[in-house]
Design an enzyme around this catalytic site. Structure first.
Site, PDB file in Angstrom:
ATOM      1  N   LYS A 125       0.802  -1.224   0.000  1.00 18.31           N
ATOM      2  CA  LYS A 125       0.000   0.000   0.000  1.00 18.31           C
ATOM      3  C   LYS A 125       0.840   1.282   0.000  1.00 18.31           C
ATOM      4  O   LYS A 125       0.414   2.291  -0.552  1.00 18.31           O
ATOM      5  CB  LYS A 125      -0.931   0.011   1.219  1.00 18.31           C
ATOM      6  CG  LYS A 125      -2.110  -0.937   1.081  1.00 18.31           C
ATOM      7  CD  LYS A 125      -2.862  -1.004   2.390  1.00 18.31           C
ATOM      8  CE  LYS A 125      -4.319  -0.769   2.195  1.00 18.31           C
ATOM      9  NZ  LYS A 125      -5.090  -0.851   3.449  1.00 18.31           N
TER      10      LYS A 125
ATOM     11  N   ASP B 255     -10.131   3.508   2.202  1.00 15.49           N
ATOM     12  CA  ASP B 255     -10.293   3.012   3.580  1.00 15.49           C
ATOM     13  C   ASP B 255     -11.027   4.019   4.470  1.00 15.49           C
ATOM     14  O   ASP B 255     -11.894   3.639   5.264  1.00 15.49           O
ATOM     15  CB  ASP B 255      -8.928   2.706   4.213  1.00 15.49           C
ATOM     16  CG  ASP B 255      -8.346   1.400   3.707  1.00 15.49           C
ATOM     17  OD1 ASP B 255      -9.116   0.536   3.240  1.00 15.49           O
ATOM     18  OD2 ASP B 255      -7.110   1.236   3.786  1.00 15.49           O
TER      19      ASP B 255
ATOM     20  N   THR C 265       1.989   3.223  21.342  1.00 12.82           N
ATOM     21  CA  THR C 265       3.168   4.068  21.162  1.00 12.82           C
ATOM     22  C   THR C 265       2.668   5.515  21.030  1.00 12.82           C
ATOM     23  O   THR C 265       2.175   5.912  19.969  1.00 12.82           O
ATOM     24  CB  THR C 265       3.934   3.646  19.888  1.00 12.82           C
ATOM     25  OG1 THR C 265       4.128   2.232  19.940  1.00 12.82           O
ATOM     26  CG2 THR C 265       5.268   4.357  19.761  1.00 12.82           C
TER      27      THR C 265
END
Ligand code: ATR
Length: 274
Positions: free
Chosen positions: A71, A107, A155
């Site tokens: 991608k 998406d 994170t």
């Protein structure tokens, strides 16, 4: 479905490591069949991504669906990126427009459409869990839709980076910093996914959920993640990961073919894949 291939048949392909096991062939080919289009959607076994991408041009392939691990890398070999692909930094569909390869990303709009089946994010407090590729696509779409966004990630530096890229006053923090004001919660992490150590577990304590909340999980395998089970048990509206899979595919189909997608047929094909 009788195949009728001739000299005008347009080839639509798929690049991704899951090309052997993907179940989306049935969905796209059912849609092609229902509309009587002279197209076929087929897998490609990519070896060298640059050469494979050149192959799209040299073989006159009409369009390609792109998934992991290509991608981001495929962007290097395209002629143009549309606005969504450029800001997301990833492409999940390539269209061959008269020899020019144009990358897009469905998406974010797919996730937004799935969410809107249960809740309108405009003006709502939305918490996004995760700051990876999928989160990035969804975060921009939510910001466009006028949501008030908080991005929480294991994170924290990645959550900060994404929040700053999205702008619009987007807040960020660690996954345990769930704000009480949350009205819509979206899990974009792989936590709870099949074939991982966390299958059957949720990042969100059930005590955080309340019945007025809408909870979405982009994990589609299993369909009922622990997060969605907990949410449904409490009385929240839930948005299943397969709804995002459906809608990102519907938008892809439109880009593949330039034709309005037969949504009910695609939905039916997806249900029969279960
Ligand atoms: P995708 O493209 O599907 O979003 P990704 O870019 O690899 O995949 O991102 C995976 C996301 O799931 C990240 O937000 C990751 O958190 P980190 O950035 O801290 O790695 C999150 N994630 C994966 N496994 C996790 C776990 N066990 N606990 C919490 N977060 C997890």
């Amino acid at each position: 479905m009788p195949l009728s291939i001739n000299g005008q048949t347009r080839l639509i392909g798929f690049f991704g490591t899951t090309y052997k096991t993907s179940k989306m062939y049935a969905m796209y080919n059912a849609a092609i069949d229902a509309l009587g289009l002279n197209c076929i959607y087929v897998p490609f076994a990519v070896d060298d991504l640059q050469k494979a991408t050149d192959g799209i041009r040299h073989l006159g392939v009409a369009a390609i669906g792109i998934t992991i691990p290509y991608k981001t890398d495929i962007m290097l070999f395209l002629d143009e990126l549309d606005g969504d692909a450029a800001r997301i930094g990833a492409v999940n569909v390539v269209v061959n427009k008269d020899g020019r390869l144009i990358g897009s990303n469905t998406d974010g709009i797919g996730a937004l459409r799935a969410l809107r089946e249960q809740a309108e994010p405009k003006g709502r407090e939305v918490v996004l869990l995760g700051a990876g590729g999928a989160a990035r696509a969804i975060a921009f779409a939510l910001a466009d839709a006028g949501a008030s966004l908080t991005i929480l990630n294991r994170t924290v530096a990645k959550a900060q980076e994404l929040a700053e890229a999205v702008g619009n006053g987007t807040r960020y923090g660690g996954v345990d910093a769930l704000p009480q004001s949350c009205e819509i919660l979206i899990n974009t992490t792989s936590y709870g996914m099949a074939n991982t150590p966390e299958v059957g577990q949720s990042l969100v304590p059930p005590s955080f959920l309340h019945p007025d909340m809408t909870v979405m999980d982009i994990v589609s395998n299993p369909r009922e993640t622990r997060l969605l089970q907990d949410a449904a048990a409490i009385g929240c509206k839930v948005v299943y990961g397969y709804r995002m899979l459906l809608w990102q595919g519907v938008y892809k189909f439109e880009l593949f073919t330039g034709v309005e997608p037969p949504i009910a047929i695609m939905e039916q094909a997806m249900e029969s894949m279960r």
